[in-house]
Enzyme design. Structure first.
Site, mmCIF file in Angstrom:
data_model
loop_
_atom_site.group_PDB
_atom_site.id
_atom_site.type_symbol
_atom_site.label_atom_id
_atom_site.label_comp_id
_atom_site.label_asym_id
_atom_site.label_seq_id
_atom_site.Cartn_x
_atom_site.Cartn_y
_atom_site.Cartn_z
ATOM 1 N N LYS A 1 0.829 -1.203 0.000
ATOM 2 C CA LYS A 1 0.000 0.000 0.000
ATOM 3 C C LYS A 1 0.865 1.256 0.000
ATOM 4 C CE LYS A 1 0.883 1.195 4.487
ATOM 5 N NZ LYS A 1 1.535 2.459 4.931
ATOM 6 N N GLY B 1 9.848 -0.740 4.500
ATOM 7 C CA GLY B 1 9.808 0.431 3.631
ATOM 8 C C GLY B 1 8.577 1.301 3.807
ATOM 9 N N ALA C 1 3.781 -1.727 4.131
ATOM 10 C CA ALA C 1 2.960 -2.783 4.718
ATOM 11 C C ALA C 1 3.123 -4.136 4.050
ATOM 12 C CB ALA C 1 1.485 -2.371 4.734
ATOM 13 N N ASP D 1 -2.218 -2.202 10.244
ATOM 14 C CA ASP D 1 -2.207 -2.187 8.777
ATOM 15 C C ASP D 1 -2.696 -3.489 8.161
ATOM 16 O OD1 ASP D 1 -1.303 0.398 8.516
ATOM 17 O OD2 ASP D 1 0.789 -0.141 8.146
#
Length: 329
Positions: free
Chosen positions: A37, A129, A132, A168
């Site tokens: 995402k 990063g 998610a 998440d």
């Protein structure tokens, strides 16, 4: 109330909690894909007594896909959860600290399953990063094991388990574009039109999400603002499929904290925008920089400029939005 899209093989509606879930799994393996995402908007409030921050965010699922294959075990390995990486990566644990392993264990504990599972994981989302990838792994594992074991949980029930694993994790179950509220785990899809083109600039080292939130708290002190609603300008841009208008509305409250921890990321943003990106921002908690571009040709120009800058280790291109977790093969 959450509005959940159906996943093949997973009942969408609630199940009578007084009725044990059916055990009808007969497949020897189930393969599920789930997307990473990007946060189009992220408003962060003060930390609560439980240590979590209240959030309002807009997620968009991008075509960087994690794949989990859940395989039935032999009798010898009965009752364990194992994880193997299709492409070994020193930064990805394969023990019980991996979110996919925890997802399988939580589903087994919740439903009384004792047979175990072998998980094979193919990663395409950058590790640590801010996109998610681990949450996508957990979501894909919940769907795959639910089908493999025949536990029969509905998508709503899987979403509740996902929220227990992390804020998440529910979103990759639904994908597309959605508003996340609460801790980000209460997901409501929103209408979008068209396709959006993203370039993701990857940093050499990951950035710890807890460290970014701690720095956010330090920078805001006791004056953390109240969580804001999603701007009408952003939702209007999505409904119209207007990439330049969407670019003008992109926002991330965690960006200042991420840039404070990694000042060089500001240079990456500058390179992307000078090369023609409509807008570049820190993706989630970073350190990945997400650049929204107008078309594939623009993505190519921005990608070349970023690689030539020497500031990034790699560049990925992806379109969005894409569907959430789905059974394949």
């Amino acid at each position: 109330m959450n509005h959940l899209r159906a996943v093949p093989g997973v009942p969408a509606g609630p199940r009578d909690p007084s009725t044990p879930p059916p055990r009808s799994g007969s497949a020897s393996s189930v393969r599920v894909e789930a997307p990473g995402k990007v946060n189009l908007f992220l408003s962060v409030g003060a930390s609560g007594t439980d240590g979590y921050h209240q959030l309002t965010t807009v997620f968009q699922a991008v075509r960087l896909i994690e794949t989990v294959t859940a395989r039935r075990q032999s009798a010898r390995d009965h009752g364990t959860v194992t994880l193997t990486l299709e492409e070994p990566d020193a930064d990805v644990p394969t023990d019980a600290s991996n979110l996919a392993v925890r997802a399988a264990e939580l589903l087994a504990e919740t439903t009384g399953v004792s047979e175990g599972v072998d998980l094979l994981l193919r990663k395409r989302v950058p590790v640590a990063g801010g996109m998610a990838g681990g949450s996508a792994d957990a979501a894909a594992t919940l769907v795959a094991c639910n089908i493999l074991w025949g536990t029969g949980l509905s998508l709503l029930e899987l979403s509740a388990l996902a929220a227990r694993l992390g804020a998440d994790v529910p979103f990759p179950l639904t994908g597309a574009t959605a508003v996340g509220s609460g801790r980000g785990d209460l997901v409501t899809p929103i209408m979008t039109r068209g396709s959006y083109h993203w370039v993701f600039a990857l940093a050499e080292e990951g950035l710890s999400t807890p460290a970014v939130f701690r720095r956010f708290d330090e920078l805001t002190g006791t004056g953390a603002p109240a969580v804001r609603d999603v701007p009408e300008a952003l939702t209007s841009a999505l409904r119209a499929g207007d990439a330049p208008a969407l670019a003008a509305s992109l926002h991330n409250d965690l960006q200042a904290a991420a840039l404070d921890l990694r000042p060089e990321l500001a240079q990456v943003i500058a390179v992307a925008e000078e090369a023609g990106a409509l807008r570049a921002i820190v993706s989630g908690s970073g350190p990945t920089i997400a650049a929204l571009v107008e078309n594939p040709a623009g993505a190519q120009r921005v990608s070349r400029a970023l690689m030539a800058s020497g500031l990034v280790t790699d560049v990925l291109r992806a379109d969005a939005p894409v569907a959430g977790a789905r059974v394949v093969g």
